[in-house]
Write a protein that holds these residues in place. Sequence first.
Motif: not given
Length: 401
Positions: A301-330
């Motif tokens: 339930n987020c809007q116009k959100l920017g997410l930057v992360f290094d490493n995730v060992v499981g999962i990245v989940e986006v639900i019920n959101s709008k205008d999301i930008q995700i950048q994976v560094m690792g």
Amino acid sequence: MKYNTKRDRPTHKTNYTYLVNDMPVLVSLPQNELAELLKPISEKILGVQNFREKNRGSKLFNHLSAVSESIPALGWIAVASKPGPYVKEMNDAATFYTNRVLKDYKDVDKRHVDWVKSYLSIWCELQSYIKEYHTTGLSWSTTGPVASRVAKAAVGSCPPPPPPPPPPGPPPVFDTETSKDDISASRSELFAQLNQGEAITKGLRHVSDDQKTHKNPKLRAQSTSVSSPTKTPSPTSPKVIPQQHHLPVLQLEGKKWRVEYQENASLVISEAGLRQVVYIFKCNKSTVRIKGKVNSIIIDNCQKLGLVFDNVVGIVEVINSKDIQIQVMGRVPTMSINKTEGCHVYLSEESLNCEIVSAKSSEMNILIPQNDDYKEFPVPEQFKTVWDGSRLVTEAAEIVG
């Protein structure tokens, strides 16, 4: 044992919150007495964790890590409310290492597989027990020696309870006999009139043509000019539901980072750990930077959100959101996009093998690094399904236009 802040440090017997082995505790006991109660189990938990650290070179290090990461679940009795989710977090931490055990011994030695099932079943059974008997936490005795001392200390400080309300008055008395007589009399008169047959019309008065509205134009004019008063319904004002304003949240609860209700904020989580989960809820026009390696990330339930992360060992989940930008560094093995409108994912060179699962979403684009820049690839939203004679075959449909 450590306190959250200096302000939380109690100086007398009261309700307060502090941490025992990174677990929030809300109790009504003096500090020294609670510490004495929890001291044996705290020492055992610390001993298990130290044993793992002293045997890092062991071939069974993943086994030891599974036990070490989940053994704090035994301290559920000190969790203030809902200890069940806390035990589940400890179980999830163990699962991370038991999956490694299964990967190494699945086709080699079945004893290790049986051990994984047996060990994880301990925490599953504990969750079921807590859910059935202690859903909101352990209930402390109100008649024990400590509770008695606290009760005695509180005598005189509390006002006496208010007197009980007066008993309700007697029910109203209805004259049922009179009502029955009136009803019987009216009913007898009605039947007597109906039994007259054709003679019932003898009492009617004859109406001439000049008294009939449909044959007398003057009466029609009078009837249209005089309008019967009508009740105008009073307009009812719609119910106005006040908008709730929530305070922004950025804090670590157990193994979960809570990032909630952030507006126009730029946040950095620099102390993320491998066993931790980041939950981002109802954040608008904000950016979140996560440094380190975490277990999973959820955007809800987020809007116009920017997410930057290094490493995730499981999962990245986006639900019920709008205008999301995700950048994976690792690295990230899996991403899930559900019920989301507008999602751009920037992958790194190390995360090109990421599996992206989407459903009920639109305007999704994956950006791949090429020649010091990113090339955009849209995720299909239309699909074509055909029957090949034995099964349904579904493939992405190209837009023709």
